[in-house]
Every structure is written in structure tokens, then in C-alpha cells.
Scaffold this active site. Sequence first.
Site, PDB file in Angstrom:
ATOM      1  N   LYS A 162       0.853  -1.188   0.000  1.00  0.00           N
ATOM      2  CA  LYS A 162       0.000   0.000   0.000  1.00  0.00           C
ATOM      3  C   LYS A 162       0.889   1.238   0.000  1.00  0.00           C
ATOM      4  O   LYS A 162       1.865   1.309   0.773  1.00  0.00           O
ATOM      5  CB  LYS A 162      -0.879   0.014   1.245  1.00  0.00           C
ATOM      6  CG  LYS A 162      -1.846  -1.160   1.340  1.00  0.00           C
ATOM      7  CD  LYS A 162      -3.035  -0.976   0.425  1.00  0.00           C
ATOM      8  CE  LYS A 162      -4.048  -2.092   0.651  1.00  0.00           C
ATOM      9  NZ  LYS A 162      -5.191  -1.976  -0.280  1.00  0.00           N
ATOM     10  N   ASP A 191      -0.430  -0.196  -4.492  1.00  0.00           N
ATOM     11  CA  ASP A 191      -1.842   0.176  -4.404  1.00  0.00           C
ATOM     12  C   ASP A 191      -1.976   1.474  -3.623  1.00  0.00           C
ATOM     13  O   ASP A 191      -1.658   1.530  -2.439  1.00  0.00           O
ATOM     14  CB  ASP A 191      -2.629  -0.940  -3.713  1.00  0.00           C
ATOM     15  CG  ASP A 191      -4.127  -0.678  -3.726  1.00  0.00           C
ATOM     16  OD1 ASP A 191      -4.546   0.362  -4.301  1.00  0.00           O
ATOM     17  OD2 ASP A 191      -4.878  -1.501  -3.176  1.00  0.00           O
ATOM     18  N   GLU A 219      -1.927   0.397  -8.722  1.00  0.00           N
ATOM     19  CA  GLU A 219      -3.374   0.238  -8.557  1.00  0.00           C
ATOM     20  C   GLU A 219      -4.009   1.543  -8.072  1.00  0.00           C
ATOM     21  O   GLU A 219      -3.545   2.127  -7.085  1.00  0.00           O
ATOM     22  CB  GLU A 219      -3.569  -0.869  -7.513  1.00  0.00           C
ATOM     23  CG  GLU A 219      -4.916  -1.526  -7.507  1.00  0.00           C
ATOM     24  CD  GLU A 219      -4.887  -2.737  -6.560  1.00  0.00           C
ATOM     25  OE1 GLU A 219      -3.967  -3.576  -6.667  1.00  0.00           O
ATOM     26  OE2 GLU A 219      -5.778  -2.838  -5.721  1.00  0.00           O
ATOM     27  N   ASP A 244      -9.459  -0.230  -9.306  1.00  0.00           N
ATOM     28  CA  ASP A 244     -10.026  -1.026  -8.218  1.00  0.00           C
ATOM     29  C   ASP A 244     -11.261  -0.298  -7.658  1.00  0.00           C
ATOM     30  O   ASP A 244     -12.397  -0.660  -7.953  1.00  0.00           O
ATOM     31  CB  ASP A 244      -8.948  -1.239  -7.134  1.00  0.00           C
ATOM     32  CG  ASP A 244      -9.415  -2.158  -6.034  1.00  0.00           C
ATOM     33  OD1 ASP A 244     -10.550  -2.653  -6.103  1.00  0.00           O
ATOM     34  OD2 ASP A 244      -8.658  -2.394  -5.074  1.00  0.00           O
ATOM     35  N   LYS A 268     -12.995  -7.295  -7.065  1.00  0.00           N
ATOM     36  CA  LYS A 268     -13.361  -7.739  -5.717  1.00  0.00           C
ATOM     37  C   LYS A 268     -14.718  -8.433  -5.827  1.00  0.00           C
ATOM     38  O   LYS A 268     -15.770  -7.876  -5.485  1.00  0.00           O
ATOM     39  CB  LYS A 268     -13.432  -6.537  -4.782  1.00  0.00           C
ATOM     40  CG  LYS A 268     -12.069  -5.980  -4.390  1.00  0.00           C
ATOM     41  CD  LYS A 268     -12.217  -4.829  -3.437  1.00  0.00           C
ATOM     42  CE  LYS A 268     -10.948  -4.491  -2.687  1.00  0.00           C
ATOM     43  NZ  LYS A 268      -9.739  -4.324  -3.462  1.00  0.00           N
TER      44      LYS A 268
END
Length: 338
Positions: A162, A191, A219, A244, A268
Site C-alpha cells: 500500500k 496500491d 493500482e 479497483d 473484488k
Amino acid sequence: MSGAAAAAPPGNSLDCPSTDVLMSYQFEFRPYHRRFQQPVHTHYGEWQVRDGLILKLTDEDGRSGFGEVAPLPWFGSETFEQALDFCEQLPGQLSDHAVPSLLPTLPACQFGLESVFGSLERKLRPIHLPNAQCSVLLPRGEAALECWQPLWQQGHRVFKCKIGVGPIATEMDWLDRLLGQLPLGAKLRLDANGGLNELAARQWLDWCDRNGQRIEFLEQPLPPNDFDTLMRLNYRYHTPIALDESIASLEQLKAHFHRGWDGVYIIKAAIMGSPQRLQHFYHKYPIDLVISSVFETAVGRQALIRLAIDLAMAYPDIPHRALGLGTQQWFTNAGLSQ
Ligand code: MG
């Protein structure tokens, strides 16, 4: 039927194969509250406990199937409380001709219910996913430098980090050191959870391009409402951009596809509603996708692995990216509690 199910529009029921004999199933559910070993830090803040529901269907022969409802409200799904309300309103007996219709505002419930019927129909054993086919989420900062090695030894080759939480220079510093340590076969996914502005996104994409093929993709660098800039950046840089947050629902996924997005899609699936509808879309349009976790238990994870296999089998000749399901190590084994 009462409550949310009765309020659903007609024609929105799950697509279950019709049978000549009406089967009756006992329906049960159990809420769970699963604490992370260490909180997950993202642009949204700190996440300490994963709340969800395990669904169970038992047929007249005593065979059972399981499904999971794993909401993620900050991604646009229903809340845990809404999912719990819905399950409490379902009858204790369901038939495959009376599968509850679901409102589009309950996508995690829709996924869970469709999965539980699917798991009963297929009667399959759990599938083991080799670590090499699964990216794994590293903790942020110095902790990542201490964590990657045992995961590499366990077979993981794709690591995810992240970013967009602290200062860019600090994050690039520990990521430079991480890349310096990782063997050449390793790949990194970054991400940002939509937490960058355009200038920061460009700095990160320059950094990614400098590291060549070692960065698999970046991402969601920008918020979902900045689609035109995301398109421009995806065109401008070598490092692919993955969407995402922009595609939290199947409708949003379709809209971005038809607006021309040709980067990566993070799916997801557990909060995207009907997996069958997702499959139909993919059969028609084989997009470059990654099936990704919302920190489900092993029950939801199995449904996602089966979905990923179904999608991969539809197009066996195109390469498929590692699944984004490497989240198990974030929980203690005894982390399930009511
Ligand atoms: Mg993400």
C-alpha cells in the site's frame, strides 16, 4: 417472504438451474468478527476487525454447502449490519425455485447466496491455491523488509504494498530498499487506494517505469472520479494502471470497459454481486483482470478460487495474473469468533 427480499424488483432473482423436483434446503447463517493480527493501514484509515457472515445450506439428503458474505461498505457495498438484517429476514427453509431476489444494494449478500447454492451443486473438495499463483500483501514500511523473505520461501513471487499513506520520499525509500532485497523473479504491485493527486501519481509512475518490469502495476493512483486523467496516465506510462475503487460494482466495471479502459481490472468479486453475471461479461469481453480479496475467510476464498478457475478456463490460451488472495497471514488461525 418478508423485508428486503420481498421489496426486491421482480426478475432480479439468482439464476439457479431449474429442476423438475422442488428441492428444499435448510438455511442457516452465523456472523463472525475476525481480528487482524495487526491493523491494515490504507488510505481509508486503520482496519482492525473483519465482520462478515458464513451461510450454510443443507439439502434433504443432509449434504451441506457454505458461502460467505464479506461486506466492504467503504467500497460501496452494504454494511455488515444491513447484511445481517437481510439474513435475519430470510426463512429457515429455501427452495431452489424460491431463491430470494436481492436488491442491487446488497451485492455481498448476493455473492454469498449464489456461492452457497453453487458450492452445494458442485459438491467439490477445497482447492489448494499454490502460493506462486497468489500475490501477497506486505505490511508498510520497515516491516515489509522483514516480512518478504519467509513469504518468498513459501513460494510467493508477487508482493503487494500500500502506498499513498505517508510522504512520497519516505515510501519510495523503503520500497527502493525492498526492491534491492527482492530476488529478480519477484514482482511488486503498488496500491494507492485512490489517495494520490495527479502530480504524485506521475512521480510514482516515473518511479515505477524506472524500475522497469519489476513493478507489475500501480493500482488506483487517483480517485474514481478522475477517470480522464487515469486514462491519460495509463496511455503515457509503461507501467500498467489497475482500476479497483473505480469498479466496485459490476455496473461500474461495464461502464469503464465501454468508456475504453484497457488497463488492468481489480475484481473484488465478493462485493460485486452475482458471480454468474460477472462470468457472462468476461466470456464476452476477456478483460485483463485480477480476482482480489476483501479479507474473506477460507469459505469466501474458495468461492473466489473457483470463480478464477472458471474464468481462466474460458480463455486458457491467454496469460492470467496471480490472484490477489494472499491475505490469510493477516489473521490468526484462531481469529474466528462470534
Ligand atoms: Mg486496491
